[in-house]
Design an enzyme around this catalytic site. Structure first.
Site, PDB file in Angstrom:
ATOM      1  N   SER A 124       0.824  -1.200   0.000  1.00 54.06           N
ATOM      2  CA  SER A 124       0.000   0.000   0.000  1.00 54.06           C
ATOM      3  C   SER A 124       0.861   1.254   0.000  1.00 54.06           C
ATOM      4  O   SER A 124       1.981   1.266   0.544  1.00 54.06           O
ATOM      5  CB  SER A 124      -0.892  -0.008   1.246  1.00 54.06           C
ATOM      6  OG  SER A 124      -1.471   1.256   1.474  1.00 54.06           O
ATOM      7  N   TYR A 149      -2.760   0.000  10.018  1.00 58.21           N
ATOM      8  CA  TYR A 149      -2.868  -0.691   8.729  1.00 58.21           C
ATOM      9  C   TYR A 149      -1.597  -0.495   7.919  1.00 58.21           C
ATOM     10  O   TYR A 149      -0.997  -1.451   7.419  1.00 58.21           O
ATOM     11  CB  TYR A 149      -4.080  -0.174   7.950  1.00 58.21           C
ATOM     12  CG  TYR A 149      -4.066  -0.560   6.496  1.00 58.21           C
ATOM     13  CD1 TYR A 149      -4.322  -1.874   6.102  1.00 58.21           C
ATOM     14  CD2 TYR A 149      -3.774   0.375   5.504  1.00 58.21           C
ATOM     15  CE1 TYR A 149      -4.285  -2.240   4.764  1.00 58.21           C
ATOM     16  CE2 TYR A 149      -3.742   0.019   4.168  1.00 58.21           C
ATOM     17  CZ  TYR A 149      -3.996  -1.282   3.806  1.00 58.21           C
ATOM     18  OH  TYR A 149      -3.959  -1.633   2.483  1.00 58.21           O
ATOM     19  N   LYS A 153       1.531  -3.243   6.749  1.00 63.33           N
ATOM     20  CA  LYS A 153       2.056  -3.441   5.391  1.00 63.33           C
ATOM     21  C   LYS A 153       3.567  -3.227   5.361  1.00 63.33           C
ATOM     22  O   LYS A 153       4.306  -3.991   4.714  1.00 63.33           O
ATOM     23  CB  LYS A 153       1.366  -2.482   4.423  1.00 63.33           C
ATOM     24  CG  LYS A 153      -0.101  -2.770   4.191  1.00 63.33           C
ATOM     25  CD  LYS A 153      -0.309  -4.107   3.483  1.00 63.33           C
ATOM     26  CE  LYS A 153      -1.762  -4.325   3.106  1.00 63.33           C
ATOM     27  NZ  LYS A 153      -1.979  -5.626   2.433  1.00 63.33           N
ATOM     28  N   ASN A 179      -5.355   3.960  -4.471  1.00 61.36           N
ATOM     29  CA  ASN A 179      -6.755   3.843  -4.056  1.00 61.36           C
ATOM     30  C   ASN A 179      -7.584   3.124  -5.114  1.00 61.36           C
ATOM     31  O   ASN A 179      -8.082   3.754  -6.056  1.00 61.36           O
ATOM     32  CB  ASN A 179      -7.338   5.233  -3.779  1.00 61.36           C
ATOM     33  CG  ASN A 179      -6.764   5.843  -2.521  1.00 61.36           C
ATOM     34  OD1 ASN A 179      -5.600   6.232  -2.493  1.00 61.36           O
ATOM     35  ND2 ASN A 179      -7.557   5.922  -1.466  1.00 61.36           N
ATOM     36  N   LEU A 200     -14.006   5.472  -0.091  1.00 64.78           N
ATOM     37  CA  LEU A 200     -14.834   6.539  -0.658  1.00 64.78           C
ATOM     38  C   LEU A 200     -15.843   6.054  -1.686  1.00 64.78           C
ATOM     39  O   LEU A 200     -17.028   6.376  -1.597  1.00 64.78           O
ATOM     40  CB  LEU A 200     -13.919   7.601  -1.280  1.00 64.78           C
ATOM     41  CG  LEU A 200     -14.635   8.752  -1.992  1.00 64.78           C
ATOM     42  CD1 LEU A 200     -15.463   9.567  -1.007  1.00 64.78           C
ATOM     43  CD2 LEU A 200     -13.634   9.627  -2.728  1.00 64.78           C
ATOM     44  N   ARG A 231      -6.238  11.908  -3.551  1.00 68.30           N
ATOM     45  CA  ARG A 231      -5.738  10.547  -3.674  1.00 68.30           C
ATOM     46  C   ARG A 231      -5.551  10.177  -5.141  1.00 68.30           C
ATOM     47  O   ARG A 231      -6.114  10.815  -6.030  1.00 68.30           O
ATOM     48  CB  ARG A 231      -6.721   9.543  -3.025  1.00 68.30           C
ATOM     49  CG  ARG A 231      -6.943   9.751  -1.538  1.00 68.30           C
ATOM     50  CD  ARG A 231      -5.720   9.409  -0.738  1.00 68.30           C
ATOM     51  NE  ARG A 231      -5.933   9.544   0.694  1.00 68.30           N
ATOM     52  CZ  ARG A 231      -5.669  10.644   1.397  1.00 68.30           C
ATOM     53  NH1 ARG A 231      -5.205  11.721   0.784  1.00 68.30           N
ATOM     54  NH2 ARG A 231      -5.860  10.674   2.696  1.00 68.30           N
ATOM     55  N   GLY A 294      -5.288   9.144  11.108  1.00 70.09           N
ATOM     56  CA  GLY A 294      -4.434   8.338  10.246  1.00 70.09           C
ATOM     57  C   GLY A 294      -4.415   8.757   8.793  1.00 70.09           C
ATOM     58  O   GLY A 294      -3.622   8.241   8.009  1.00 70.09           O
ATOM     59  N   ASP A 295      -5.282   9.688   8.380  1.00 70.11           N
ATOM     60  CA  ASP A 295      -5.311  10.119   6.990  1.00 70.11           C
ATOM     61  C   ASP A 295      -4.239  11.181   6.720  1.00 70.11           C
ATOM     62  O   ASP A 295      -3.837  11.924   7.612  1.00 70.11           O
ATOM     63  CB  ASP A 295      -6.678  10.697   6.629  1.00 70.11           C
ATOM     64  CG  ASP A 295      -7.695   9.622   6.282  1.00 70.11           C
ATOM     65  OD1 ASP A 295      -7.284   8.459   6.105  1.00 70.11           O
ATOM     66  OD2 ASP A 295      -8.885   9.940   6.182  1.00 70.11           O
TER      67      ASP A 295
END
Length: 337
Positions: A124, A149, A153, A179, A200, A231, A294-295
């Protein structure tokens, strides 16, 4: 090639299985169905005309993996199985380390026991953390991911580097994708979250069909053109084809390889809302809420290495992504399983 696809009934996995069959490979799906439905395999068969063998199991279960490898005679593994929701990972980090990290180790151990040396890992863009370079190339420094997350990874990537050092003949491809959105053009498979969507596109699609009242836009004050997060959205079929290109490349290139899979273009949340409205003809009500833990503000790929080494390039734009997602959502709303 005979290929084991872990998480092969999931969103990205099922599309990859379709593309594998169309390319003449023989995939076997290994899935626990925690985040997928068995009927997906039936719909894959409808699309391809091929009944994909299925093994039901969890990648943390060495006995289930042993049964799969004992009878599969696999030449390679594409590993999708795991948990994937950023927000959920913040609330339940141990679940993510158990499923994503411990599960990957158990899978690699099973491969070692059966002499399978070709491995494509679903990583990711979150391993770049808050990107220091946009678009982000594979050479960019890996920043501490902003959520469990992403850390899970990155942990698996580090494990794979050590495995490659210890076993140079292994063929390992790490695919850092951005994404994934969209659906198969048939409308028969797509992203189908069991609960309220974390991503989304399915959230927008469910608002469009009135399964949900409105879209929550997490953050409206980022340092981006319209204040919403930016994104790199990539059509899931483009992404699936990237896995096949990677597997093809690995056959003649031992060692560890890393590729970004993205379009190289950033699209904001609000831009995507407008694109979905064009595709569906439906107005999407939304409200801007607090940023999600976390974004990051913006992230999009430099995919030039994949183009150069794999001959792969994303073909579909956001309008096609939305059209296919809308077609799938309308069909998904008729399903009862």
């Amino acid at each position: 090639m005979k290929i084991l696809v872990t998480g092969g009934a999931g969103f990205i996995g099922s599309h990859t299985v379709v593309e594998l069959v169309l390319e003449g490979h023989e995939p076997t799906v290994f899935d626990s169905f925690v985040n997928a439905k068995p009927s997906v395999i039936d719909r894959v068969e409808t699309i391809t005309g091929y009944r994909v063998p299925l093994v039901r199991g969890d990648v943390r279960d060495s006995d289930a993996l042993e049964a799969a490898f004992r009878h599969g005679d696999f030449e390679g593994v594409i590993h999708f199985a795991g948990l994937k929701a950023v927000g959920e990972s913040v609330a339940h980090p141990l679940d993510y380390f158990d499923s994503n990290v411990a599960g990957s180790v158990t899978l690699l151990e099973a491969m070692g026991r059966h002499g399978v040396d070709t491995f494509v890992f679903s990583s990711s863009a979150t391993v770049y953390g808050e990107p220091t370079v946009l678009p982000t190339p594979e050479e960019a420094a890996l920043q501490p991911p902003t959520n469990p997350y992403g850390r899970s990874k990155l942990m698996v990537e580090e494990i794979l580097r050590d495995v490659s050092t210890a076993t140079p003949a292994m063929r390992i491809g790490i695919l850092r994708y951005f994404n994934p959105v969209g659906a198969h053009e048939s409308g028969l498979i797509g992203e189908d979250p069991a609960d309220v969507p974390n991503n989304l596109m399915p959230y927008i699609a469910q608002v469009a069909t009135e399964r949900l009242p409105r879209l929550a836009v997490f953050g409206g004050n980022y340092d981006t053109p319209d204040g919403s997060g930016v994104r790199d959205y990539i059509h899931v079929v483009d992404l699936a084809r990237g896995h096949i290109a990677a597997m093809r490349h690995l056959v003649d290139h031992p060692g560890l390889h890393v590729w970004n899979l993205g379009t190289g273009q950033g699209t904001s949340v609000l831009d995507m809302v407008e694109a979905f409205e064009r595709a569906s003809g439906v107005t999407i009500p939304y409200e801007v809420t607090a940023r999600r833990p976390g974004d990051v503000a913006a992230t999009y790929a430099d995919p030039s290495r994949a183009h150069r080494e794999l001959g792969w390039k994303a073909e579909f734009g956001i309008d096609r992504m939305c059209e296919d997602a809308w077609r799938w959502q309308q069909y998904a709303d008729t399903l009862e399983d």
